[in-house]
Motif scaffolding. Sequence first.
Motif, PDB file in Angstrom:
ATOM      1  N   THR A  11      59.305  38.178  35.382  1.00 30.86           N
ATOM      2  CA  THR A  11      59.460  37.034  36.287  1.00 30.86           C
ATOM      3  C   THR A  11      58.199  36.826  37.119  1.00 30.86           C
ATOM      4  OG1 THR A  11      61.869  37.294  36.411  1.00 30.86           O
ATOM      5  CG2 THR A  11      60.796  36.151  38.235  1.00 30.86           C
ATOM      6  N   LEU A  12      57.648  37.911  37.645  1.00 24.74           N
ATOM      7  CA  LEU A  12      56.483  37.785  38.516  1.00 24.74           C
ATOM      8  C   LEU A  12      55.241  37.310  37.772  1.00 24.74           C
ATOM      9  CD1 LEU A  12      56.848  40.933  40.826  1.00 24.74           C
ATOM     10  CD2 LEU A  12      57.553  38.574  41.273  1.00 24.74           C
ATOM     11  N   VAL A  13      55.082  37.739  36.529  1.00 20.13           N
ATOM     12  CA  VAL A  13      53.861  37.365  35.799  1.00 20.13           C
ATOM     13  C   VAL A  13      54.053  36.112  34.946  1.00 20.13           C
ATOM     14  CG1 VAL A  13      53.098  39.767  35.748  1.00 20.13           C
ATOM     15  CG2 VAL A  13      54.310  38.823  33.777  1.00 20.13           C
ATOM     16  N   ALA A  14      55.206  35.462  35.054  1.00 21.01           N
ATOM     17  CA  ALA A  14      55.499  34.308  34.197  1.00 21.01           C
ATOM     18  C   ALA A  14      54.471  33.197  34.331  1.00 21.01           C
ATOM     19  CB  ALA A  14      56.896  33.766  34.501  1.00 21.01           C
ATOM     20  N   GLY A  15      53.878  33.047  35.522  1.00 23.65           N
ATOM     21  CA  GLY A  15      52.847  32.031  35.695  1.00 23.65           C
ATOM     22  C   GLY A  15      53.073  31.101  36.860  1.00 23.65           C
ATOM     23  N   ARG A  16      54.155  31.278  37.596  1.00 26.20           N
ATOM     24  CA  ARG A  16      54.445  30.413  38.748  1.00 26.20           C
ATOM     25  C   ARG A  16      53.784  30.911  40.027  1.00 26.20           C
ATOM     26  NH1 ARG A  16      56.428  25.754  36.509  1.00 26.20           N
ATOM     27  NH2 ARG A  16      58.005  26.246  34.929  1.00 26.20           N
ATOM     28  N   LEU A  17      53.334  32.150  40.031  1.00 26.57           N
ATOM     29  CA  LEU A  17      52.715  32.748  41.211  1.00 26.57           C
ATOM     30  C   LEU A  17      51.221  32.948  40.964  1.00 26.57           C
ATOM     31  CD1 LEU A  17      55.418  35.477  41.905  1.00 26.57           C
ATOM     32  CD2 LEU A  17      54.988  33.466  43.326  1.00 26.57           C
ATOM     33  N   PRO A  18      50.403  32.889  42.014  1.00 27.87           N
ATOM     34  CA  PRO A  18      48.970  33.132  41.822  1.00 27.87           C
ATOM     35  C   PRO A  18      48.711  34.568  41.398  1.00 27.87           C
ATOM     36  CG  PRO A  18      49.520  32.975  44.160  1.00 27.87           C
ATOM     37  CD  PRO A  18      50.739  32.562  43.416  1.00 27.87           C
ATOM     38  N   GLY A  19      47.672  34.761  40.614  1.00 26.11           N
ATOM     39  CA  GLY A  19      47.334  36.092  40.137  1.00 26.11           C
ATOM     40  C   GLY A  19      45.867  36.409  40.316  1.00 26.11           C
ATOM     41  N   LEU A  20      45.573  37.695  40.340  1.00 26.48           N
ATOM     42  CA  LEU A  20      44.210  38.186  40.422  1.00 26.48           C
ATOM     43  C   LEU A  20      43.919  39.016  39.182  1.00 26.48           C
ATOM     44  CD1 LEU A  20      44.103  39.355  44.169  1.00 26.48           C
ATOM     45  CD2 LEU A  20      42.987  37.334  43.195  1.00 26.48           C
ATOM     46  N   VAL A  21      42.715  38.875  38.655  1.00 25.36           N
ATOM     47  CA  VAL A  21      42.315  39.592  37.447  1.00 25.36           C
ATOM     48  C   VAL A  21      41.206  40.572  37.785  1.00 25.36           C
ATOM     49  CG1 VAL A  21      41.193  39.361  35.198  1.00 25.36           C
ATOM     50  CG2 VAL A  21      43.026  37.797  35.831  1.00 25.36           C
ATOM     51  N   HIS A  22      41.365  41.793  37.308  1.00 23.26           N
ATOM     52  CA  HIS A  22      40.316  42.812  37.428  1.00 23.26           C
ATOM     53  C   HIS A  22      39.889  43.211  36.024  1.00 23.26           C
ATOM     54  CE1 HIS A  22      38.057  46.304  38.774  1.00 23.26           C
ATOM     55  NE2 HIS A  22      38.730  47.045  37.924  1.00 23.26           N
ATOM     56  N   LEU A  23      38.595  43.261  35.794  1.00 21.02           N
ATOM     57  CA  LEU A  23      38.056  43.649  34.490  1.00 21.02           C
ATOM     58  C   LEU A  23      37.571  45.091  34.547  1.00 21.02           C
ATOM     59  CD1 LEU A  23      37.937  40.493  34.469  1.00 21.02           C
ATOM     60  CD2 LEU A  23      36.064  40.720  32.863  1.00 21.02           C
ATOM     61  N   ALA A  24      37.849  45.824  33.489  1.00 22.28           N
ATOM     62  CA  ALA A  24      37.458  47.227  33.434  1.00 22.28           C
ATOM     63  C   ALA A  24      35.953  47.374  33.595  1.00 22.28           C
ATOM     64  CB  ALA A  24      37.909  47.839  32.106  1.00 22.28           C
ATOM     65  N   CYS A  25      35.574  48.357  34.393  1.00 24.33           N
ATOM     66  CA  CYS A  25      34.160  48.719  34.604  1.00 24.33           C
ATOM     67  C   CYS A  25      33.359  47.603  35.274  1.00 24.33           C
ATOM     68  CB  CYS A  25      33.497  49.111  33.289  1.00 24.33           C
ATOM     69  SG  CYS A  25      34.338  50.464  32.431  1.00 24.33           S
ATOM     70  N   ARG A  26      34.042  46.660  35.904  1.00 25.31           N
ATOM     71  CA  ARG A  26      33.337  45.611  36.630  1.00 25.31           C
ATOM     72  C   ARG A  26      33.939  45.484  38.022  1.00 25.31           C
ATOM     73  NH1 ARG A  26      30.216  42.023  33.535  1.00 25.31           N
ATOM     74  NH2 ARG A  26      30.381  42.348  31.281  1.00 25.31           N
ATOM     75  N   PRO A  27      33.098  45.368  39.051  1.00 31.95           N
ATOM     76  CA  PRO A  27      33.618  45.288  40.410  1.00 31.95           C
ATOM     77  C   PRO A  27      34.223  43.918  40.707  1.00 31.95           C
ATOM     78  CG  PRO A  27      31.239  45.014  40.427  1.00 31.95           C
ATOM     79  CD  PRO A  27      31.623  45.338  39.015  1.00 31.95           C
ATOM     80  N   GLY A  28      35.107  43.879  41.680  1.00 31.32           N
ATOM     81  CA  GLY A  28      35.617  42.609  42.183  1.00 31.32           C
ATOM     82  C   GLY A  28      36.868  42.131  41.481  1.00 31.32           C
ATOM     83  N   LEU A  29      37.549  41.201  42.170  1.00 33.41           N
ATOM     84  CA  LEU A  29      38.746  40.561  41.653  1.00 33.41           C
ATOM     85  C   LEU A  29      38.470  39.083  41.449  1.00 33.41           C
ATOM     86  CD1 LEU A  29      41.437  42.233  43.946  1.00 33.41           C
ATOM     87  CD2 LEU A  29      41.100  42.664  41.511  1.00 33.41           C
ATOM     88  N   HIS A  30      39.134  38.499  40.483  1.00 37.42           N
ATOM     89  CA  HIS A  30      38.935  37.086  40.164  1.00 37.42           C
ATOM     90  C   HIS A  30      40.277  36.352  40.229  1.00 37.42           C
ATOM     91  CE1 HIS A  30      34.920  38.028  38.483  1.00 37.42           C
ATOM     92  NE2 HIS A  30      35.512  39.133  38.055  1.00 37.42           N
ATOM     93  N   HIS A  31      40.297  35.219  40.916  1.00 40.01           N
ATOM     94  CA  HIS A  31      41.481  34.362  40.885  1.00 40.01           C
ATOM     95  C   HIS A  31      41.610  33.769  39.486  1.00 40.01           C
ATOM     96  CE1 HIS A  31      42.381  34.423  45.196  1.00 40.01           C
ATOM     97  NE2 HIS A  31      41.072  34.460  45.379  1.00 40.01           N
ATOM     98  N   ALA A  32      42.846  33.732  38.984  1.00 39.21           N
ATOM     99  CA  ALA A  32      43.053  33.253  37.620  1.00 39.21           C
ATOM    100  C   ALA A  32      44.332  32.449  37.520  1.00 39.21           C
ATOM    101  CB  ALA A  32      43.104  34.426  36.653  1.00 39.21           C
ATOM    102  N   ARG A  33      44.261  31.373  36.772  1.00 40.86           N
ATOM    103  CA  ARG A  33      45.465  30.620  36.413  1.00 40.86           C
ATOM    104  C   ARG A  33      46.013  31.241  35.145  1.00 40.86           C
ATOM    105  NH1 ARG A  33      43.017  24.706  36.338  1.00 40.86           N
ATOM    106  NH2 ARG A  33      45.161  24.078  35.833  1.00 40.86           N
ATOM    107  N   HIS A  34      47.264  31.607  35.192  1.00 37.74           N
ATOM    108  CA  HIS A  34      47.827  32.338  34.073  1.00 37.74           C
ATOM    109  C   HIS A  34      49.235  31.845  33.748  1.00 37.74           C
ATOM    110  CE1 HIS A  34      49.712  34.430  37.427  1.00 37.74           C
ATOM    111  NE2 HIS A  34      50.639  34.814  36.566  1.00 37.74           N
ATOM    112  N   ALA A  35      49.703  32.213  32.588  1.00 43.33           N
ATOM    113  CA  ALA A  35      51.076  31.953  32.164  1.00 43.33           C
ATOM    114  C   ALA A  35      51.411  33.010  31.125  1.00 43.33           C
ATOM    115  CB  ALA A  35      51.219  30.548  31.573  1.00 43.33           C
TER     116      ALA A  35
END
Length: 243
Positions: A11-35
């Motif tokens: 339910t939480l990751v379905a795509g209705r809520l904002p999400g943050l993406v972290h990539l392995a071995c890379r610093p920082g978080l990225h805002h992402a539109r997801h579904a």
Amino acid sequence: MRPSPAEIVRTLVAGRLPGLVHLACRPGLHHARHATDPEGRVLLLVPVVSDLAAALGPGAGDRAVAVVLDVLDLPPAAGAPSLGRALVSGWARLLAGDEARAAAVDFAAVEPTGDLLDVGTRFRLFRFEVAEARWHRAGELRRIDPGAYAEAEPDPLHPLEAGLLAHLGEDHAQRMTDYLRRQLGLAAGPVEHAPRVERIDRYGMLVSFGRPGARRRARLAFGRRLTDQADLTRLLHPVFCAS
């Protein structure tokens, strides 16, 4: 009856809520539109000109990058408890051609944005199958079996929850209050002590009651799993239409 941990994560990751993406071995978080698609795979809609696109790289469709999607529940009203945070991870791969077109249709079923028409020019679609899922709530971190996650369904009432609670609390306030008092075995009392629905899902309602500063919570189960908003309306029809 209540949602399973796997259902909550879906339910939480379905795509209705904002999400943050972290990539392995890379610093920082990225805002992402997801579904998520019907199988629970995560789709990322990424602008070509963005830090996330640069981090994922321009590579070919067979190049995959390890990513984690972090989604925090947003309670529908002040004071309502959160469902917690979902973290799902896998190997994101750039989609192209027929795969990208099919994924855009799946994305549109969750969020019908016009930007999907520009996939391949101004936007890219990435997809990953969930290899690891975790649910964090109230200081406890639980690992969710990826198979259970894939088989679970997102709650159809979750994206409608805020509107449903406003409707129950405004258009049917007195009838809902009387109904909740009967269900909880509460005597009539001051308005500030009245029970109110704080959260609602396909299995039941979370209700708070008692005097300010010392309110308690109880869960009222529906007795069966609801399929959609119309099913909820049918279930509560005797309450709405009480004489």
